[in-house]
Every structure is written in C-alpha cells, then in structure tokens.
Design an enzyme around this catalytic site. Structure first.
Site, PDB file in Angstrom:
ATOM      1  CB  CYS A  42      -0.934   0.007   1.208  1.00 14.70           C
ATOM      2  SG  CYS A  42      -1.791  -1.561   1.404  1.00 14.70           S
ATOM      3  CE  LYS A  70       8.057 -11.969  13.492  1.00 14.53           C
ATOM      4  NZ  LYS A  70       6.852 -11.279  13.819  1.00 14.53           N
ATOM      5  CB  THR A 266     -10.450 -24.550   0.897  1.00 16.75           C
ATOM      6  OG1 THR A 266      -9.724 -25.719   1.312  1.00 16.75           O
ATOM      7  CG2 THR A 266      -9.547 -23.326   1.003  1.00 16.75           C
ATOM      8  CG  ASN A 267     -12.964 -27.915  -1.862  1.00 14.51           C
ATOM      9  OD1 ASN A 267     -12.081 -27.060  -1.942  1.00 14.51           O
ATOM     10  ND2 ASN A 267     -13.028 -28.952  -2.665  1.00 14.51           N
ATOM     11  CG  ASP A 276      -5.763  -9.155  -2.399  1.00 19.77           C
ATOM     12  OD1 ASP A 276      -6.373  -8.715  -1.411  1.00 19.77           O
ATOM     13  OD2 ASP A 276      -4.921  -8.491  -3.033  1.00 19.77           O
TER      14      ASP A 276
HETATM   15  P1  FAD Z   1      -0.189 -10.217  -1.434  1.00 19.25           P
HETATM   16  O1  FAD Z   1       0.059  -9.285  -0.323  1.00 19.25           O
HETATM   17  O2  FAD Z   1      -0.307  -9.764  -2.801  1.00 19.25           O
HETATM   18  O3  FAD Z   1       0.804 -11.415  -1.299  1.00 19.25           O
HETATM   19  C1  FAD Z   1       0.726 -12.559  -2.100  1.00 19.25           C
HETATM   20  C2  FAD Z   1       2.133 -13.106  -2.291  1.00 19.25           C
HETATM   21  O4  FAD Z   1       2.024 -14.465  -2.727  1.00 19.25           O
HETATM   22  C3  FAD Z   1       2.894 -12.375  -3.384  1.00 19.25           C
HETATM   23  O5  FAD Z   1       4.122 -11.889  -2.898  1.00 19.25           O
HETATM   24  C4  FAD Z   1       3.102 -13.437  -4.470  1.00 19.25           C
HETATM   25  O6  FAD Z   1       4.347 -13.323  -5.123  1.00 19.25           O
HETATM   26  C5  FAD Z   1       3.014 -14.724  -3.685  1.00 19.25           C
HETATM   27  N1  FAD Z   1       2.597 -15.854  -4.508  1.00 19.25           N
HETATM   28  C6  FAD Z   1       1.606 -15.889  -5.422  1.00 19.25           C
HETATM   29  N2  FAD Z   1       1.480 -17.111  -5.944  1.00 19.25           N
HETATM   30  C7  FAD Z   1       2.435 -17.884  -5.367  1.00 19.25           C
HETATM   31  C8  FAD Z   1       2.823 -19.234  -5.508  1.00 19.25           C
HETATM   32  N3  FAD Z   1       2.199 -20.057  -6.348  1.00 19.25           N
HETATM   33  N4  FAD Z   1       3.848 -19.685  -4.749  1.00 19.25           N
HETATM   34  C9  FAD Z   1       4.493 -18.869  -3.873  1.00 19.25           C
HETATM   35  N5  FAD Z   1       4.167 -17.566  -3.714  1.00 19.25           N
HETATM   36  C10 FAD Z   1       3.143 -17.089  -4.445  1.00 19.25           C
HETATM   37  N6  FAD Z   1      -5.118  -2.383   0.279  1.00 19.25           N
HETATM   38  C11 FAD Z   1      -5.694  -1.553   1.173  1.00 19.25           C
HETATM   39  O7  FAD Z   1      -6.501  -1.997   1.985  1.00 19.25           O
HETATM   40  N7  FAD Z   1      -5.377  -0.224   1.199  1.00 19.25           N
HETATM   41  C12 FAD Z   1      -4.472   0.318   0.347  1.00 19.25           C
HETATM   42  O8  FAD Z   1      -4.190   1.528   0.394  1.00 19.25           O
HETATM   43  C13 FAD Z   1      -3.857  -0.522  -0.608  1.00 19.25           C
HETATM   44  N8  FAD Z   1      -2.965  -0.031  -1.493  1.00 19.25           N
HETATM   45  C14 FAD Z   1      -2.363  -0.885  -2.383  1.00 19.25           C
HETATM   46  C15 FAD Z   1      -1.430  -0.357  -3.269  1.00 19.25           C
HETATM   47  C16 FAD Z   1      -0.798  -1.182  -4.180  1.00 19.25           C
HETATM   48  C17 FAD Z   1       0.209  -0.602  -5.130  1.00 19.25           C
HETATM   49  C18 FAD Z   1      -1.127  -2.573  -4.214  1.00 19.25           C
HETATM   50  C19 FAD Z   1      -0.448  -3.493  -5.195  1.00 19.25           C
HETATM   51  C20 FAD Z   1      -2.055  -3.102  -3.333  1.00 19.25           C
HETATM   52  C21 FAD Z   1      -2.685  -2.254  -2.411  1.00 19.25           C
HETATM   53  N9  FAD Z   1      -3.637  -2.751  -1.514  1.00 19.25           N
HETATM   54  C22 FAD Z   1      -4.220  -1.901  -0.611  1.00 19.25           C
HETATM   55  C23 FAD Z   1      -4.078  -4.156  -1.548  1.00 19.25           C
HETATM   56  C24 FAD Z   1      -3.354  -4.989  -0.500  1.00 19.25           C
HETATM   57  O9  FAD Z   1      -1.981  -4.840  -0.697  1.00 19.25           O
HETATM   58  C25 FAD Z   1      -3.790  -6.431  -0.644  1.00 19.25           C
HETATM   59  O10 FAD Z   1      -5.148  -6.519  -0.346  1.00 19.25           O
HETATM   60  C26 FAD Z   1      -3.022  -7.381   0.271  1.00 19.25           C
HETATM   61  O11 FAD Z   1      -1.659  -7.284   0.045  1.00 19.25           O
HETATM   62  C27 FAD Z   1      -3.493  -8.812   0.044  1.00 19.25           C
HETATM   63  O12 FAD Z   1      -2.700  -9.714   0.763  1.00 19.25           O
HETATM   64  P2  FAD Z   1      -2.430 -11.176   0.206  1.00 19.25           P
HETATM   65  O13 FAD Z   1      -1.564 -11.852   1.188  1.00 19.25           O
HETATM   66  O14 FAD Z   1      -3.697 -11.804  -0.211  1.00 19.25           O
HETATM   67  O15 FAD Z   1      -1.652 -10.948  -1.156  1.00 19.25           O
END
Ligand code: FAD
Length: 440
Positions: A42, A70, A266-267, A276
């Site tokens: 973010c 950790k 999940t299932n 996300d």
């Molecule tokens: P991520 O944080 O995206 O992490 C997922 C990780 O999994 C990634 O590093 C990826 O490389 C890894 N991955 C994927 N597939 C695989 C695989 N098969 N094997 C191993 N690793 C894998 N949200 C807000 O609420 N407010 C904000 O202001 C905001 N600003 C944002 C600005 C930007 C530029 C971006 C990109 C996002 C922003 N977001 C914001 C959204 C927020 O960052 C996401 O909602 C949050 O990071 C989701 O967390 P996550 O763990 O699901 O995914």
C-alpha cells in the site's frame, strides 16, 4: 504439526507470525515465489512519489529476521506449482536452482494474492505496480531515462495514487480510462471532484480511451490520438493467483477465487485460504464477495491463528464477514465507501439519503463541505452502503458508518450517534446525525 503457508506478504507473513505468537511448537514454512517478503504494497505509490523517502521502510521483514526472531522459515524464489491434496503435499519450484520438490503439510494456508492484469502490448516502457520489484524497476527507469512524462492507464485507486505521486514528483502525467466510471468503489457521480482536481492542475485525462499500440515512446490510441510518453504505467485490473491450484481438487469459483467458510476453510481438509484470493461474504448481507484489500487478510490471519490453537470447536471464533470499507486520496480530496457496491444495490429495495455540510463548525477555520450518502433497505431500514467525499473528515464518517453497519444500526439510529464535538472537529448535529434526521 507442520504448517505450510504460500505467499509471504500481507496474509502469508501475518498468519505465520500470528500462529507463532500462540504456538511455539509447530514447524512453519512459508514459500514466496518472488524476491521479497512482507513489503508494504500500500505504501509503494508513496515511495515512488518520494513522500516516503527511505526504501527500507517499504520492507518490514526479511527471511533472516523471521527465522531469528520467530523461528519461521521463509523461502523466497520458491513457487508453489501444484497442490497434491490426496497426499497432503505441495510441489515447489526453486527458481534459483531450477529444482522441484514436494513438501508435506498438516495444515496449508494459501495467501497467494492477485496479480496485475497486463495489456497485450510489448514495450519496455510499460510497467505495472504490484510489488517492490516492480517499484524498483519503475524507480530505476524514471531515474535512468530521466522520465518527464507518464501515461497512467486505468483509473482504479492504485492508478489514482500513482498519478498523484508522479505529479508531485514533477512528472507530467496523463490519465486514460477505458470506460467513464473511474474509481469503481465510489458512486459514479461522486467522483466528479476527481476530475475537478485534475482540471485544476491541468492534468490531461480521457475517458472511454484505450491504447492501440506503442512504438518506443509513441502511443497510438484507439481514438486516433498519437502522443509521446516516457513511461506508461497500467492498472487495468487484477486476477487471482490460483491457476496452479486448478489441477487439485480445491474448489475455485468462476473467476478463479477460492470460496471459504467463516473459518477460512476451503473444501479440502486442512487447507485454508486468506487475503485477496478468497471469495468470502459481506458481513451485513451475507452475500458472497471478493474484496481485495488489506484489512481482510490481517483479520483472517489473526482468526486462523486463534482457531488453530483452540482446544475445542466451541472455542473457535468465526469470521463475521467484511464490508469492503475503502478510501483513496486524490490530491485535496478523500473518497471513501463502505458496504455493497453501487451495482449490487439493484438487488435490494433501497432508499437513499444524502447530506452535504461542513466537516466542523462553519465559523472555525478551514471548514470544508463533506458529502455523505447512505443507502438503506426500505423494509428493515438497515444500512447497505455509504459514500463520503470531502477534503477533510470523510475518513472519519466512513469509519463511523462502517461501525454502524457492524452494529446493525438502522438509518434512524444514526441520529443517536453521540459524536465528539468541539468546533475544530464536528458540529453538534454532525453530518452523520443529519443523515438520520433526513431519513425521517
Ligand atoms: P499479497 O500481499 O499480494 O501477497 C501474495 C504473495 O504471494 C505475493 O508476494 C506473491 O508473489 C506470492 N505468490 C503468489 N502465488 C504464489 C505461488 N504459487 N507460490 C508462492 N508464492 C506465491 N489495500 C488496502 O486496503 N489499502 C491500500 O491503500 C492498498 N494499497 C495498495 C497499493 C498497491 C500498489 C497494491 C499493489 C495493493 C494495495 N492494496 C491496498 C491491496 C493490499 O496490498 C492487498 O489486499 C493485500 O496485500 C493482500 O494480501 P495477500 O496476502 O492476499 O496478497
């Protein structure tokens, strides 16, 4: 008990830490396909805008720190490429050695997030912004190529943040969007202040516009315009990182998101998903939704950790759903909304109340109008959605409305919210109260 986490950013790194806080015994291994863990997604637009100057502040942890502090193993450049649920293993590809191996889990937590959608255009001037690697690439390009003009493609909140930040950095910015509804989380008409902010700064924008092709610096648009830009940054949507799960028995919805229940299960037994990538549900309507914002990932991480150490199912805490509460700042304005989307309102019999008034006492300096719009269901008078726009104080009103929806207040009960009043902060009849009065 062996816990494997896929993805090491918002959801993945947080869930691993939260579990370790409560459980010192289990082995925890986190696989991350890219270079970094725990970066501040973010914050990236603000780093590019030089608002946050220290790059180190964008990286809150390293694998070494996670291991030392950790006892959590984080392996970067390790991509999960298959889930073999029958054997409770995942297949991992180590991108540094090319080697592939299987790892066995008792508990698997998926937090692979979403990826940026790419336009089908080949050009080394086109970038997307999703992680710190992208940020470094954009930053290097701006510096090395002495970038003076930027085309921002797409007008979601991330694109708007990038636009604002590059503008403040002194880069001439232009925005195009392929429809006429920018900043989708907001009611369309309430976005008008964004156009006013762009006009005020003579920032060019065109709606219903798309790129046709790019040759070096020259961008040809579908409208026929031909213009030169030093850099093009696209924010044209995201899609879930779930392709690698398709060969397993894990259930995905039509868009590729992973449906989970109120325990993020999940299932498949022992397999959780957060962040996300999930399809979860709205707190107030219980209808399914995918909200790709950080709050949900963090809430899920804490709940999973608590539930994994719960001694019986009675002690487990269920997730109550989310509201998609969001906010973006565009130059002098903040625009926030909460609840179901504008388009989902058509599934309900709704009424709407709107009020525009100063954020604090009119005689007190810097009084500026806020517009607050609240939609409620006619029969139950429960609040379904709210939007707030203003230079100051819109964030507070959206957070109050979020709390009101969580507390299941009716539109009428907004009259009863006793706000903290002194002239610099609000009015004895705050805009939130006025919405309640107006609904009568
Ligand atoms: P991520 O944080 O995206 O992490 C997922 C990780 O999994 C990634 O590093 C990826 O490389 C890894 N991955 C994927 N597939 C695989 C695989 N098969 N094997 C191993 N690793 C894998 N949200 C807000 O609420 N407010 C904000 O202001 C905001 N600003 C944002 C600005 C930007 C530029 C971006 C990109 C996002 C922003 N977001 C914001 C959204 C927020 O960052 C996401 O909602 C949050 O990071 C989701 O967390 P996550 O763990 O699901 O995914």
């Amino acid at each position: 008990n062996k816990i494997i986490v896929v993805g090491a950013v918002a959801g993945g790194a947080t869930v691993a830490s939260q579990i370790r806080r409560l459980d010192s015994e289990s082995e925890i291994v986190v696989y991350e396909k890219d270079r970094d863990m725990s970066f501040a997604n973010c914050g990236l637009p603000y780093y590019l805008g030089e608002v946050v100057e220290d790059r180190d502040l964008m990286l809150s942890a390293t694998p070494e720190q996670f291991y030392d502090k950790k006892n959590i193993t984080v392996k970067t450049y390790h991509e999960a490429i298959a889930l073999n649920d029958a054997h409770k293993t995942i297949t991992i590809k180590n991108h540094q050695t090319g080697e592939t191996f299987e790892d066995q889990y008792d508990t698997l937590i998926l937090s692979p997030g979403c990826r940026a959608r790419h336009l089908p255009i080949q050009s080394d001037r086109v970038f997307t912004l999703r992680n710190l690697v992208d940020t470094d690439e954009i930053e290097n390009f701006i510096v090395n190529e002495k970038v003076q003009s930027a085309l921002i493609v797409g007008a979601g909140y991330v694109s708007l943040e990038i636009l604002e930040n590059l503008f403040y950095r002194g880069i001439e910015t232009t925005l195009i969007h392929r429809s006429d509804h920018i900043n989708k989380s907001m009611d369309k008409d309430l976005n008008n202040v964004i156009f006013e902010e762009l006009d005020k700064r003579e920032i060019q924008y065109r709606l219903n516009e798309e790129i046709e092709s790019i040759t070096d610096r020259t961008v040809t648009f579908k409208s026929g315009h031909v213009e030169d830009y030093d850099i093009v940054i696209t924010g044209v949507g995201i899609e879930p990182n779930s392709d690698w799960l398709k060969s397993s028995s894990l259930q995905l919805n039509e868009q590729g998101y992973v449906p989970v229940n109120e325990y993020f299960e999940t299932n498949l037994e022992g397999v959780y998903a957060i962040g996300d990538v999930i399809e979860t549900f709205y707190r107030h309507t219980k209808k399914p939704t995918s909200i790709t914002l950080a709050w949900g990932a963090h809430r899920a991480a804490s709940l999973i950790a608590e539930n994994l150490v719960a001694k019986s199912s009675n002690e487990k805490s269920a997730f109550r759903g989310l509201l998609g509460t969001n906010i973006v700042r565009v130059f002098d304005y903040a625009l926030g909304s909460v609840g179901i989307s504008e388009s989902e309102l058509e599934n309900y019999d709704v009424d709407v109340v709107e009020q525009t008034q100063k954020q604090h006492a009119g005689y007190y300096p810097n009084a500026e109008p806020i517009t607050l719009r609240v939609y409620f269901e006619k029969s139950s008078r429960k609040i379904l959605r709210a939007c707030a726009v203003g230079k100051d104080g819109a964030d507070k009103r959206i957070d109050i409305l979020s709390t009101a929806i969580i507390g299941e207040l009716t539109i009428d009960e907004l009259r009863d919210i006793e706000i903290a009043y002194a002239p610099p902060f609000s009015s004895p009849k705050d805009i939130v109260n006025m919405i309640g009065y107006k609904a009568q």
